[in-house]
Design a protein around this motif. Sequence first.
Motif, short mmCIF file in Angstrom:
data_model
loop_
_atom_site.label_atom_id
_atom_site.label_comp_id
_atom_site.label_asym_id
_atom_site.label_seq_id
_atom_site.Cartn_x
_atom_site.Cartn_y
_atom_site.Cartn_z
N VAL A 97 50.96 30.33 47.30
CA VAL A 97 51.20 30.39 48.74
C VAL A 97 50.68 29.13 49.42
O VAL A 97 51.37 28.54 50.27
N ILE A 98 49.49 28.69 49.05
CA ILE A 98 48.94 27.45 49.63
C ILE A 98 49.79 26.25 49.23
O ILE A 98 50.08 25.38 50.05
N PHE A 99 50.21 26.21 47.97
CA PHE A 99 51.08 25.13 47.49
C PHE A 99 52.38 25.09 48.30
O PHE A 99 52.82 24.02 48.74
N LEU A 100 52.98 26.24 48.54
CA LEU A 100 54.22 26.30 49.31
C LEU A 100 53.98 25.85 50.75
O LEU A 100 54.71 25.01 51.28
N ARG A 101 52.96 26.40 51.38
CA ARG A 101 52.69 26.07 52.79
C ARG A 101 52.39 24.58 52.97
O ARG A 101 52.97 23.91 53.82
N GLU A 102 51.52 24.04 52.13
CA GLU A 102 51.11 22.65 52.28
C GLU A 102 52.22 21.68 51.87
O GLU A 102 52.38 20.63 52.49
N SER A 103 52.97 22.00 50.84
CA SER A 103 54.06 21.11 50.44
C SER A 103 55.16 21.11 51.50
O SER A 103 55.81 20.08 51.72
N TRP A 104 55.38 22.24 52.17
CA TRP A 104 56.36 22.29 53.25
C TRP A 104 55.91 21.38 54.40
O TRP A 104 56.71 20.60 54.94
N LYS A 105 54.63 21.48 54.78
CA LYS A 105 54.11 20.61 55.85
C LYS A 105 54.21 19.14 55.45
O LYS A 105 54.60 18.29 56.26
N PHE A 106 53.86 18.86 54.21
CA PHE A 106 53.93 17.51 53.65
C PHE A 106 55.36 16.98 53.73
O PHE A 106 55.59 15.84 54.16
N ALA A 107 56.33 17.79 53.35
CA ALA A 107 57.73 17.39 53.36
C ALA A 107 58.23 17.17 54.79
O ALA A 107 58.96 16.20 55.06
#
Length: 173
Positions: free
Chosen positions: A103-113
């Motif tokens: 969940v953290i990986f998804l949330r942070e990678s989305w923000k990053f993208a």
Amino acid sequence: MPIIRLIDGINEVVGRIVSVVAILFAGIIIYDVVMRYVFGDPTRWAFDVTKQLYGFYFIMLGGYALRHQAHVRVDLVTARLGSGARRLVEALGYLIFFFPFAVIFLRESWKFAMTSWRQGEVTYGAVSLPVYPLKLAMAAAAALLLIQGISEFLKLVLNRTNTPDPEEALDVR
């Protein structure tokens, strides 16, 4: 269970499609080597392109690898347990470690993208390639990994140890 077949099928299709990228970046590397050593005319773009393609290839296959149990596992604890206890420990591992990470990986990678997209970020190498497609792939890979984790968790809870054939996984009836 239809949801398990659907998730497994999605990751199976993505894995098969993305695996073709390895052929593409190998071809680019061979092309660059021939241009450099046979014709003495190295390409300016090949290194940057192959770096991005390899990153895409590596990150996008996480869900596929989890579906096929190809991730590195440390079975020191579970190797000596019975099947019921092993399933319980693995299920707890998903709840305590995997799902929070995914969940953290998804949330942070989305923000990053999205930050990269808004900035129109490009590489700083010999050729300015857009970076946001690779960062969007990270978010997509995180989503694929998360849903595959849900499938694997359901298999543990429902005591489904065998995974369906890839062709069967694509049939969601």
